[in-house]
Design a protein around this motif. Structure first.
Motif, PDB file in Angstrom:
ATOM      1  N   LYS A   5      29.719  25.272  39.663  1.00  0.00           N
ATOM      2  CA  LYS A   5      30.928  24.966  40.352  1.00  0.00           C
ATOM      3  C   LYS A   5      31.138  25.733  41.599  1.00  0.00           C
ATOM      4  CE  LYS A   5      35.411  25.576  41.655  1.00  0.00           C
ATOM      5  NZ  LYS A   5      36.212  26.562  42.328  1.00  0.00           N
ATOM      6  N   SER A   9      36.384  28.417  49.167  1.00  0.00           N
ATOM      7  CA  SER A   9      36.813  29.490  50.275  1.00  0.00           C
ATOM      8  C   SER A   9      36.114  29.717  51.487  1.00  0.00           C
ATOM      9  CB  SER A   9      36.957  30.876  49.314  1.00  0.00           C
ATOM     10  OG  SER A   9      37.734  30.800  48.347  1.00  0.00           O
ATOM     11  N   GLY A  36      35.444  22.988  44.899  1.00  0.00           N
ATOM     12  CA  GLY A  36      36.846  23.292  45.356  1.00  0.00           C
ATOM     13  C   GLY A  36      37.077  22.665  46.663  1.00  0.00           C
ATOM     14  N   GLY A  37      38.010  23.294  47.354  1.00  0.00           N
ATOM     15  CA  GLY A  37      38.257  23.021  48.704  1.00  0.00           C
ATOM     16  C   GLY A  37      39.432  23.690  49.236  1.00  0.00           C
ATOM     17  N   SER A  38      39.921  24.783  48.531  1.00  0.00           N
ATOM     18  CA  SER A  38      41.256  25.350  48.959  1.00  0.00           C
ATOM     19  C   SER A  38      41.398  25.672  50.410  1.00  0.00           C
ATOM     20  CB  SER A  38      41.432  26.492  47.803  1.00  0.00           C
ATOM     21  OG  SER A  38      40.488  27.257  47.912  1.00  0.00           O
ATOM     22  N   ASP A 172      37.713  25.602  38.429  1.00  0.00           N
ATOM     23  CA  ASP A 172      37.181  26.518  37.679  1.00  0.00           C
ATOM     24  C   ASP A 172      37.174  25.903  36.035  1.00  0.00           C
ATOM     25  OD1 ASP A 172      36.129  28.234  39.847  1.00  0.00           O
ATOM     26  OD2 ASP A 172      38.061  28.904  39.957  1.00  0.00           O
ATOM     27  N   SER A 191      31.614  31.659  44.462  1.00  0.00           N
ATOM     28  CA  SER A 191      32.398  31.552  45.418  1.00  0.00           C
ATOM     29  C   SER A 191      31.786  32.474  46.612  1.00  0.00           C
ATOM     30  CB  SER A 191      33.711  32.152  44.766  1.00  0.00           C
ATOM     31  OG  SER A 191      34.826  32.333  45.608  1.00  0.00           O
ATOM     32  N   VAL A 193      32.321  36.042  47.063  1.00  0.00           N
ATOM     33  CA  VAL A 193      32.360  37.320  46.645  1.00  0.00           C
ATOM     34  C   VAL A 193      31.239  37.358  45.642  1.00  0.00           C
ATOM     35  CG1 VAL A 193      34.870  37.984  46.584  1.00  0.00           C
ATOM     36  CG2 VAL A 193      34.045  36.588  44.815  1.00  0.00           C
ATOM     37  N   GLY A 195      30.576  38.436  42.732  1.00  0.00           N
ATOM     38  CA  GLY A 195      31.089  38.326  41.374  1.00  0.00           C
ATOM     39  C   GLY A 195      32.372  38.783  41.311  1.00  0.00           C
ATOM     40  N   LEU A 196      32.606  39.302  40.005  1.00  0.00           N
ATOM     41  CA  LEU A 196      33.943  39.939  39.666  1.00  0.00           C
ATOM     42  C   LEU A 196      33.832  41.217  39.726  1.00  0.00           C
ATOM     43  CD1 LEU A 196      36.744  39.814  38.613  1.00  0.00           C
ATOM     44  CD2 LEU A 196      35.753  40.293  36.230  1.00  0.00           C
ATOM     45  N   LEU A 197      34.992  41.737  40.867  1.00  0.00           N
ATOM     46  CA  LEU A 197      34.725  43.055  41.253  1.00  0.00           C
ATOM     47  C   LEU A 197      35.745  44.047  40.441  1.00  0.00           C
ATOM     48  CD1 LEU A 197      34.517  42.259  45.051  1.00  0.00           C
ATOM     49  CD2 LEU A 197      32.549  42.987  43.807  1.00  0.00           C
ATOM     50  N   TYR A 200      38.505  45.136  43.725  1.00  0.00           N
ATOM     51  CA  TYR A 200      38.463  44.255  44.741  1.00  0.00           C
ATOM     52  C   TYR A 200      39.147  44.819  45.996  1.00  0.00           C
ATOM     53  CZ  TYR A 200      39.592  40.157  47.444  1.00  0.00           C
ATOM     54  OH  TYR A 200      39.804  39.102  48.374  1.00  0.00           O
ATOM     55  N   ASP A 224      45.178  37.353  41.867  1.00  0.00           N
ATOM     56  CA  ASP A 224      45.381  36.019  41.996  1.00  0.00           C
ATOM     57  C   ASP A 224      44.623  34.933  41.494  1.00  0.00           C
ATOM     58  OD1 ASP A 224      43.721  35.640  44.507  1.00  0.00           O
ATOM     59  OD2 ASP A 224      44.751  37.470  45.013  1.00  0.00           O
ATOM     60  N   MET A 226      41.514  34.481  41.330  1.00  0.00           N
ATOM     61  CA  MET A 226      40.172  35.116  40.508  1.00  0.00           C
ATOM     62  C   MET A 226      40.450  34.957  38.818  1.00  0.00           C
ATOM     63  SD  MET A 226      37.177  35.951  41.245  1.00  0.00           S
ATOM     64  CE  MET A 226      35.548  36.294  40.517  1.00  0.00           C
ATOM     65  N   LYS A 229      39.307  31.848  37.054  1.00  0.00           N
ATOM     66  CA  LYS A 229      37.908  32.030  36.908  1.00  0.00           C
ATOM     67  C   LYS A 229      37.582  32.695  35.802  1.00  0.00           C
ATOM     68  CE  LYS A 229      36.037  31.926  41.941  1.00  0.00           C
ATOM     69  NZ  LYS A 229      36.323  30.451  41.730  1.00  0.00           N
TER      70      LYS A 229
HETATM   71  N1  LIG Z   1      38.477  41.208  41.078  1.00  0.00           N
HETATM   72  C1  LIG Z   1      38.291  40.205  41.993  1.00  0.00           C
HETATM   73  N2  LIG Z   1      36.705  40.198  42.298  1.00  0.00           N
HETATM   74  C2  LIG Z   1      36.424  39.045  43.100  1.00  0.00           C
HETATM   75  N3  LIG Z   1      37.238  38.237  43.665  1.00  0.00           N
HETATM   76  C3  LIG Z   1      38.653  38.638  43.640  1.00  0.00           C
HETATM   77  C4  LIG Z   1      39.061  39.738  42.605  1.00  0.00           C
HETATM   78  N4  LIG Z   1      40.394  39.581  42.654  1.00  0.00           N
HETATM   79  C5  LIG Z   1      40.655  38.534  43.585  1.00  0.00           C
HETATM   80  N5  LIG Z   1      39.604  37.974  44.072  1.00  0.00           N
HETATM   81  C6  LIG Z   1      39.560  36.934  45.113  1.00  0.00           C
HETATM   82  O1  LIG Z   1      39.315  35.423  44.285  1.00  0.00           O
HETATM   83  C7  LIG Z   1      38.837  34.599  45.239  1.00  0.00           C
HETATM   84  C8  LIG Z   1      37.880  33.657  44.716  1.00  0.00           C
HETATM   85  O2  LIG Z   1      38.662  32.648  44.145  1.00  0.00           O
HETATM   86  P1  LIG Z   1      39.099  31.556  44.804  1.00  0.00           P
HETATM   87  O3  LIG Z   1      39.938  30.323  43.928  1.00  0.00           O
HETATM   88  O4  LIG Z   1      39.870  31.547  46.097  1.00  0.00           O
HETATM   89  O5  LIG Z   1      37.525  30.759  44.975  1.00  0.00           O
HETATM   90  P2  LIG Z   1      37.022  29.423  45.072  1.00  0.00           P
HETATM   91  O6  LIG Z   1      36.337  28.956  43.746  1.00  0.00           O
HETATM   92  O7  LIG Z   1      36.091  29.592  46.054  1.00  0.00           O
HETATM   93  O8  LIG Z   1      38.129  28.312  45.746  1.00  0.00           O
HETATM   94  P3  LIG Z   1      38.592  27.020  45.161  1.00  0.00           P
HETATM   95  O9  LIG Z   1      39.935  27.136  44.546  1.00  0.00           O
HETATM   96  O10 LIG Z   1      38.457  26.107  46.657  1.00  0.00           O
HETATM   97  O11 LIG Z   1      37.764  26.337  44.347  1.00  0.00           O
HETATM   98  C9  LIG Z   1      37.827  35.720  46.268  1.00  0.00           C
HETATM   99  O12 LIG Z   1      37.645  35.239  47.556  1.00  0.00           O
HETATM  100  C10 LIG Z   1      38.652  37.026  46.205  1.00  0.00           C
HETATM  101  O13 LIG Z   1      39.507  36.843  47.451  1.00  0.00           O
END
Ligand SMILES: Nc1ncnc2c1ncn2[C@@H]1O[C@H](COP(=O)(O)OP(=O)(O)OP(=O)(O)O)[C@@H](O)[C@H]1O
Length: 267
Positions: A5, A9, A36-38, A172, A191, A193, A195-197, A200, A224, A226, A229
């Motif tokens: 996936k 972003s 995705g495509g947010s 996700d 995405s 980033v 990974g999971l931070l 963050y 938010d 994340m 995921k």
């Molecule tokens: N602890 C964390 N670690 C990493 N990223 C985080 C964390 N907390 C929040 N985020 C945010 O989560 C975002 C990733 O989720 P997001 O749903 O925006 O991504 P996406 O999967 O690329 O988008 P889409 O909804 O289009 O599929 C990151 O860009 C970051 O801003």
């Protein structure tokens, strides 16, 4: 079988993702791509004079409030621009990709949630006219037909409700439901980033491994979007997917790197 996936972003390098996928596909790796495509949806919605509205539920989950007009903009971007853009890239790389939404062939099915509870100024409000839901059922027949005939499926929300209404679902968690239904060995959530931070947005605070039995306790580090995921990862491993990796799709060979263990590995 792997499910990849890729998010929507800002900063995601679709060229790098597609080139990597094309190489893997040509080497015989069976896979399904979900996207995705947010970011682009937000931009187009602003440009069309119908800016995005996000709501936060009392339990802290953020989602896009999807009235009918938002749903149409969402479809323009997800099923149109992003989906066809990815299919075009893959076709140019010699991969016979087919782009479908969860509506097509009822691939992603779920319950339509018409109202959503939103915390605004410390108060909980109920907003009606929402076109959202969660994928409860994945109908894999069409996907298996395509895979069996040598096509690479490229899937995107929305899903379809049991009544046949389009519903915005989290990509996700849809990918997680798909990975479970296809008995995938691995699911990648790529995405913008690393990974999971833990802290963050400090990229040096990357969490490298999470035990499958312990995923939900990591929700506290995710803010938010994340959170979805982490929830998706929990659902996937609970459903029998061997491992889930949160990886970086901004450059390099994002799929191969994640498969080699870069990012956050949930196992
Ligand atoms: N602890 C964390 N670690 C990493 N990223 C985080 C964390 N907390 C929040 N985020 C945010 O989560 C975002 C990733 O989720 P997001 O749903 O925006 O991504 P996406 O999967 O690329 O988008 P889409 O909804 O289009 O599929 C990151 O860009 C970051 O801003």
């Amino acid at each position: 079988m792997i499910v990849v996936k890729v998010g929507g972003s800002a900063g995601i390098d679709y060229g790098a993702v597609c080139a990597d996928i094309a190489n893997l596909w040509k080497s015989g790796q069976k896979l399904v791509l979900v996207h995705g495509g947010s970011g682009e949806t937000n931009r187009v919605a602003e440009a069309l004079g119908h800016p995005p509205k996000f709501v936060t539920s009392p339990s802290g989950y953020t989602s896009r409030f999807t009235d009918r007009q938002t749903l149409e903009i969402f479809e323009m971007v997800y099923c149109g621009k992003i989906n066809k853009g990815i299919v075009e890239r893959l076709q140019r790389l010699g991969v016979n990709a087919v782009g479908l939404s969860g509506l097509d062939g009822r691939i992603f099915e779920g319950k339509h949630k018409d109202s959503v509870r939103s915390v605004e100024g410390g108060k909980v409000k109920v907003l009606r006219g929402d076109h959202t839901g969660t994928v409860e059922k994945v109908n894999t027949g069409l996907i298996e037909l395509l895979l069996g005939a040598g096509y690479l499926p490229v899937l995107t929300p929305p899903a379809v409700s049991y009544e046949g209404v389009a519903i915005n679902v989290d990509g996700d968690r849809a990918a997680a439901a798909l990975a479970v239904a296809l008995k995938a060995s691995t699911m990648l959530l790529l995405s913008n980033v690393p990974g999971l931070l833990r802290d963050y947005p400090d990229e040096a605070s990357l969490i490298r491994t999470i035990a499958a039995s312990d995923v939900e306790s990591y929700l506290e580090f995710a803010q938010d979007r994340m959170k979805k995921k982490v929830l998706g990862a929990a659902e996937a491993v609970k459903g029998g997917v061997g491992r889930v990796i949160f990886g970086d799709a901004r450059a390099g060979e994002p799929v191969s790197a994640a498969l080699a263990g870069a990012g956050t590995v949930v196992q």
